[in-house]
Design an enzyme around this catalytic site. Structure first.
Site, PDB file in Angstrom:
ATOM      1  N   GLN A  34      49.616 -36.287 -31.593  1.00  0.00           N
ATOM      2  CA  GLN A  34      50.001 -35.171 -32.451  1.00  0.00           C
ATOM      3  C   GLN A  34      50.246 -35.648 -33.876  1.00  0.00           C
ATOM      4  O   GLN A  34      49.915 -34.957 -34.843  1.00  0.00           O
ATOM      5  CB  GLN A  34      51.256 -34.487 -31.895  1.00  0.00           C
ATOM      6  N   SER A  63      55.619 -30.278 -31.064  1.00  0.00           N
ATOM      7  CA  SER A  63      54.453 -29.642 -30.439  1.00  0.00           C
ATOM      8  C   SER A  63      54.702 -29.371 -28.963  1.00  0.00           C
ATOM      9  O   SER A  63      55.154 -30.247 -28.222  1.00  0.00           O
ATOM     10  CB  SER A  63      53.220 -30.539 -30.593  1.00  0.00           C
ATOM     11  N   HIS A 100      52.495 -29.094 -26.845  1.00  0.00           N
ATOM     12  CA  HIS A 100      51.521 -29.851 -26.058  1.00  0.00           C
ATOM     13  C   HIS A 100      52.130 -31.117 -25.478  1.00  0.00           C
ATOM     14  O   HIS A 100      51.679 -31.615 -24.443  1.00  0.00           O
ATOM     15  CB  HIS A 100      50.301 -30.199 -26.919  1.00  0.00           C
ATOM     16  N   ASP A 130      45.394 -25.035 -24.924  1.00  0.00           N
ATOM     17  CA  ASP A 130      44.488 -24.328 -25.828  1.00  0.00           C
ATOM     18  C   ASP A 130      43.213 -24.048 -25.065  1.00  0.00           C
ATOM     19  O   ASP A 130      42.641 -24.961 -24.446  1.00  0.00           O
ATOM     20  CB  ASP A 130      44.178 -25.173 -27.069  1.00  0.00           C
ATOM     21  N   GLU A 187      47.792 -17.360 -32.933  1.00  0.00           N
ATOM     22  CA  GLU A 187      46.887 -18.243 -32.192  1.00  0.00           C
ATOM     23  C   GLU A 187      46.617 -17.631 -30.820  1.00  0.00           C
ATOM     24  O   GLU A 187      47.345 -17.896 -29.850  1.00  0.00           O
ATOM     25  CB  GLU A 187      47.491 -19.645 -32.030  1.00  0.00           C
ATOM     26  N   TRP A 236      44.472 -18.344 -28.721  1.00  0.00           N
ATOM     27  CA  TRP A 236      43.970 -19.333 -27.762  1.00  0.00           C
ATOM     28  C   TRP A 236      45.075 -20.210 -27.173  1.00  0.00           C
ATOM     29  O   TRP A 236      44.851 -20.958 -26.235  1.00  0.00           O
ATOM     30  CB  TRP A 236      42.937 -20.230 -28.444  1.00  0.00           C
ATOM     31  N   HIS A 237      46.290 -20.156 -27.737  1.00  0.00           N
ATOM     32  CA  HIS A 237      47.390 -21.041 -27.302  1.00  0.00           C
ATOM     33  C   HIS A 237      48.265 -20.301 -26.296  1.00  0.00           C
ATOM     34  O   HIS A 237      48.934 -19.332 -26.629  1.00  0.00           O
ATOM     35  CB  HIS A 237      48.214 -21.462 -28.522  1.00  0.00           C
TER      36      HIS A 237
END
Length: 809
Positions: free
Chosen positions: A698, A724, A726, A733, A776, A778-779
């Protein structure tokens, strides 16, 4: 010390069975260290690899061609460094030569493949221990040992026991009492002359004594005549009479009511000797022969005797004011870069009155750095060397500079996105490689498995499970084999449970209430996934066969779930039971609106435990009074949980090592796979394009965005490292991070159905002020079906739902 003991044991055994003649280890003794695959994740053109590099070690030469090697698998035989098919003393010699090279700052002298073959103990370096292990194994094979190198090194003592059992041999040591003649040579140096004194000691049979535990020896010493020398510390000077005479002194010593006879033999009084200071302690009666100028010493029981050396007196002369006696340097350490500028260290010669202050400059290795007559040091190639400056007036006076030259185009570090991998037999996985610095020209990789019987790896780093077990897969830099990174690989039986993951590893419950942690047994192909639940203390908390945990009384205990089919696999939950509620306060806020709209501020109260409360959600406008629900905020392992939900945004971060070596959360991955399968039934394709990211990954991504768009813009669409989602393994994503994804059928289906699988659209449109990030679609973020559904039905983003903020401090 362990290696020496092994060698001694093997050699002793070899001598016993009479097998230490000239023996070559046959093909039976050659072992494979696992496949070494040569290739690259980063493409490198053939003309970028440079000329062919040839490395010679112990008359064995390995040549690396200039062109990029094909993506084939090269098998290395562990221990067979020379590649001649044998594991023998020549291989050990080659390893020792390589170790000597690295110890003195020179190139190792081995190819990357030879480095892997030489590192038999798999500790990441080639050293004398590897040579000792190779030599030990060679001796073991020479006496018909059958074990492989890996098996032998893992249990050398057991291997020797097996070998003795096979041959029926034992090692016997026999001591025979006899007269012994010992010749000792002493060499002393004075100026340029050398003097050798040879002393012959003849030991006769012991003189009988009354004490059976005590022995006495009569020793005759014959000393030859040396050349006289002057140094009293290191010189032995002896004058021998035409015919040595022997004087025997009998002394009676009484120790613990025991009479002991000590016999001392002394060379004629005309014999003198000066030796280094020694002290002899005698616990039992012994015979001591002392040679000194007209002196006879008699050693007796429990008596310490020592010779005293003459002390020389030196008169110090005043320094010559016209002669250089000292050199001082402004720098004694200099670091340079290949292709970069040079450097200089300023010289001061003392005393200042010396008229001749001319300098002599030399480099210990001009392949590393050169130096001109003025002392300017220029880099040539990577390595270390010493640059020396001497006085022309007095060459014995000098100063030294340690010079280190670094190649900026050479790989210095390898990072992996996974340091541990678990795969079933027949399964496969990969860990992505990043080589640093980015400017390194040759980023080719060499992949090696420590045990190909358990897992293999190809030239691209793809790891495949072969049989159940554990091994290490290592990636090396072809351009710099000293740089490498390793992956712990666990291969499991696809039909048996090998891992248990829980949705919760800690619980805080009240007496009389219950909670549950959902179980995922891996691999998914396991046939029997039956659970066994046990409480360490049923008086604090009980658990039923479904995993429901009941609070009985205040205290702390552990709830454990086992796999019934494999009880070696388990997972623990720390359960804390409270008598009173953990939430401390509830905040009621009244907001009055006149001409503007006001949002209630949040307040936080911290308790003495790890739990803090409470924050309020944004309040509606107009003059109404609203009671905001309290939220339980807890911190665990550097992460923040609000109402049991892990929150990561601009306000709340996780530690650098959070979820270290992790990947996607098992529950999140399972539900995403189900989501993807159901979407496919509607003709839609939803795939994961980015899942778990480490802190380092990241950081790299964020810094690249900052370099491209500046920090203000980057902060609107990219999270700083540690902030993040993630890194938690709970965010995914999908498909494309382009704004065009918002207009696709997949996006519209995801918005309406993600919550059914436990996911939410984490950064929804119109919520940028709350989330801190742009829209977003897609997240997605995994919360579990119940929580995700509740957030979806509320129409709020996660920050609003939990009543928290999202902004960088």
């Amino acid at each position: 010390m362990r290696a020496k003991r092994i060698i001694a044991s093997v050699l002793s055994f070899a001598m016993c069975v009479g097998a230490m003649t000239s023996v070559s280890v046959n093909a039976e003794g050659n072992l494979s260290a696992g496949g070494i695959a040569v290739g690259a994740n980063s493409a490198v053109k053939a003309d970028e690899t440079g000329a062919a590099a040839t490395t010679s070690s112990n008359n064995n030469t390995a040549t690396t061609p200039a062109e990029t090697p094909s993506a084939s698998v090269i098998t290395i035989k562990l221990g067979d460094v020379n590649g001649d098919g044998n594991i023998d003393a020549a291989d050990a010699s080659t390893v020792l030569t390589a170790y000597a090279n690295t110890s003195s700052g020179r190139a190792i002298g081995l190819t990357a493949a030879q480095v892997v073959a030489a590192d038999v103990d798999n500790n990441g370096s080639v050293n004398a221990v590897d040579a000792s292990n190779i030599l030990s194994y060679y001796a073991y094979r020479a006496v018909k040992g059958k074990r492989s190198l890996e098996e032998y090194l893992s249990a050398p003592d057991k291997a020797m026991e097996e070998l003795r059992a096979q041959t029926g041999s034992t090692t016997t040591t026999t001591s025979t009492a006899a007269s012994t003649t010992t010749t000792t040579s002493v060499t002393a140096a004075a100026s340029t002359a050398k003097t050798t004194v040879t002393t012959t000691v003849i030991t006769t049979k012991p003189v009988p004594l009354t004490n059976p535990s005590v022995s006495s020896t009569t020793t005759a010493v014959t000393t030859t005549k040396p050349i006289p020398i002057t140094n009293p510390i290191t010189t032995v000077s002896t004058t021998t009479a035409p015919k040595p005479t022997t004087t025997t002194v009998k002394t009676t010593v009484t120790t613990t009511s025991t009479t002991v006879l000590t016999t001392t033999t002394t060379v004629a009084p005309t014999t003198t000797a000066t030796a280094a200071p020694t002290t002899t302690s005698t616990a039992a009666p012994t015979t001591t022969t002392t040679t000194a100028a007209t002196t006879t010493s008699t050693a007796t029981s429990t008596t310490t005797s020592a010779t005293t050396l003459p002390v020389s007196t030196t008169t110090t002369k005043a320094p010559d004011p016209n002669k250089v006696s000292e050199i001082k340097l402004s720098k004694t350490e200099i670091k340079l870069t290949v292709g970069g500028d040079g450097d200089i260290s300023m010289v001061t010669m003392l005393p200042r009155t010396a008229p001749d202050k001319r300098e002599i400059w030399t480099s210990s290795d001009e392949n590393v750095a050169t130096v001109n007559f003025e002392g300017w040091i220029s880099p040539v190639g990577e390595g270390t060397c010493t640059v020396k400056v001497q006085s022309v007036n007095n060459p014995l006076v000098y100063g030294e500079i340690n010079v280190t030259v670094v190649d900026p185009n050479k790989v210095r570090e390898i990072k992996l996105d996974k340091s541990e991998i678990s795969i079933p037999v027949g399964g496969k996985d990969i860990s992505m490689v990043t080589m640093y610095p980015v400017s390194a020209v040759n980023k080719e990789e060499i992949w090696v498995s420590s045990d190909e019987k358990i897992a293999t790896v190809d030239s691209e780093g793809l790891i495949r499970g072969v049989t159940v077990g554990n091994c290490i897969v290592t990636v090396y830099s072809r351009s710099n084999p000293d740089v490498h990174a390793s992956i712990k690989v666990s291969v499991t039986d696809p039909n048996q449970v090998s891992e248990i993951k829980l949705s919760k590893y800690e619980m805080d419950i009240l007496v009389g209430t219950l909670d549950i942690s959902y179980v995922t047994m891996l691999p998914k192909t396991a046939v029997d996934k039956t659970e066994l639940w046990i409480s360490s203390d049923n008086t604090i908390a009980k658990v039923d066969k479904w995993g429901n945990v009941y609070g009985v009384s205040a205290g702390v205990c552990t709830i454990t779930v086992y796999s019934q089919s494999n009880t070696n696999v388990k997972a623990d939950i720390k359960v804390t039971v409270h008598n009173k509620p953990v939430i401390l306060t509830t905040t009621t806020t009244t907001t009055t609106t006149t001409t503007t709209t006001t949002t209630a501020a949040s307040t936080t109260t911290t308790s003495t435990s790890t739990t803090s409360a409470t924050t309020t959600k944004p309040q509606p406008t107009s003059g109404s009074t609203t009671s905001a629900p309290a939220h339980l905020i807890m911190t665990h392992n550097g992460a923040t949980y609000v109402d049991g939900i892990l929150i990561v945004n601009k306000t709340y971060s996780v530690a650098k090592d959070f979820n270290a070596g992790g990947g996607l959360n098992a529950n999140a991955l399972a539900m995403f796979n189900k989501l993807s399968e159901d979407a496919a039934l509607h003709g839609l394709k939803i795939i994961c394009t980015s899942g778990y990211r480490s802190y380092a990954n990241q950081e790299l991504i964020y810094n690249n965005y900052v370099a491209a768009d500046g920090i203000l813009k980057a902060d609107t669409y990219s999270a700083r490292p540690g902030h993040s989602e993630h890194q938690t393994g709970l965010a995914i994503d999908v498909n494309s991070i382009s704004s065009e994804f918002a207009d696709t059928p997949e996006c519209k289906w995801l918005e309406k159905n993600a919550h059914k699988y436990g996911f939410i659209i984490r950064y929804p449109k119109g919520k940028e002020a709350f989330t801190g990030f742009q829209y977003e679609p897609w997240h997605i973020r995994f919360l579990g079906i119940d929580t995700a559904t509740a957030v979806y039905n509320s129409g709020l983003c996660l920050e609003e739902y939990l009543g928290v903020t999202s902004y960088y401090n």
